[in-house]
Scaffold this motif. Structure first.
Motif, PDB file in Angstrom:
ATOM      1  N   VAL A 163       0.845  -1.190   0.000  1.00 27.80           N
ATOM      2  CA  VAL A 163       0.000   0.000   0.000  1.00 27.80           C
ATOM      3  C   VAL A 163       0.885   1.247   0.000  1.00 27.80           C
ATOM      4  O   VAL A 163       0.594   2.230  -0.678  1.00 27.80           O
ATOM      5  CB  VAL A 163      -0.966  -0.014   1.202  1.00 27.80           C
ATOM      6  N   ARG A 164       1.993   1.195   0.714  1.00 24.69           N
ATOM      7  CA  ARG A 164       2.922   2.338   0.753  1.00 24.69           C
ATOM      8  C   ARG A 164       3.455   2.652  -0.650  1.00 24.69           C
ATOM      9  O   ARG A 164       3.453   3.813  -1.080  1.00 24.69           O
ATOM     10  CB  ARG A 164       4.081   2.051   1.705  1.00 24.69           C
ATOM     11  N   ASP A 165       3.900   1.627  -1.381  1.00 23.77           N
ATOM     12  CA  ASP A 165       4.411   1.848  -2.741  1.00 23.77           C
ATOM     13  C   ASP A 165       3.309   2.338  -3.676  1.00 23.77           C
ATOM     14  O   ASP A 165       3.534   3.199  -4.520  1.00 23.77           O
ATOM     15  CB  ASP A 165       5.041   0.569  -3.292  1.00 23.77           C
ATOM     16  N   LEU A 166       2.113   1.787  -3.510  1.00 18.42           N
ATOM     17  CA  LEU A 166       0.977   2.225  -4.310  1.00 18.42           C
ATOM     18  C   LEU A 166       0.703   3.708  -4.073  1.00 18.42           C
ATOM     19  O   LEU A 166       0.554   4.483  -5.026  1.00 18.42           O
ATOM     20  CB  LEU A 166      -0.259   1.389  -3.945  1.00 18.42           C
ATOM     21  N   CYS A 167       0.672   4.115  -2.834  1.00 20.83           N
ATOM     22  CA  CYS A 167       0.411   5.523  -2.503  1.00 20.83           C
ATOM     23  C   CYS A 167       1.513   6.435  -3.030  1.00 20.83           C
ATOM     24  O   CYS A 167       1.228   7.516  -3.557  1.00 20.83           O
ATOM     25  CB  CYS A 167       0.255   5.693  -0.998  1.00 20.83           C
ATOM     26  N   ASN A 168       2.756   6.010  -2.891  1.00 17.38           N
ATOM     27  CA  ASN A 168       3.862   6.827  -3.406  1.00 17.38           C
ATOM     28  C   ASN A 168       3.754   7.019  -4.913  1.00 17.38           C
ATOM     29  O   ASN A 168       3.930   8.135  -5.417  1.00 17.38           O
ATOM     30  CB  ASN A 168       5.213   6.200  -3.046  1.00 17.38           C
TER      31      ASN A 168
END
Length: 93
Positions: free
Chosen positions: A54-59
């Motif tokens: 989710v962190r990579d998706l948001c970034n």
């Protein structure tokens, strides 16, 4: 349980999707409910074709749309929670 930034998430294989008139329609075979996606939500759905944190998706969404990361994180977590409640995504490790 709501998703966190450290979760890895992907589309569930049982989720069906179709493109109709510029809109992506999702249907959960488990619940027989469907939802329509446009613009950013459709982009998120396509990015979930392969597992992603989710962190990579948001970034990547923040960079792609030039939006503030805290707002992208809040909106994305809410949307993922919505998809998870309808059986359209799953957490993968």
């Amino acid at each position: 349980m709501p998703p966190t930034l450290d979760d890895t998430v992907a589309q569930r294989p049982q989720a069906l999707s179709a493109e109709i008139n510029g809109e992506t329609i999702l249907m959960s075979m488990d619940s027989s409910l469907y939802i329509g996606l446009q613009a950013t939500s459709r982009d998120i759905w396509h990015r979930l074709a392969t597992p992603v944190t989710v962190r990579d998706l948001c970034n990547s969404l923040s960079e792609a749309y030039g939006a503030p990361l805290p707002q992208v994180e809040a909106d994305t977590l809410a949307f993922l929670s919505h998809l998870e409640q309808r059986g359209l995504i799953h957490y993968t490790g």
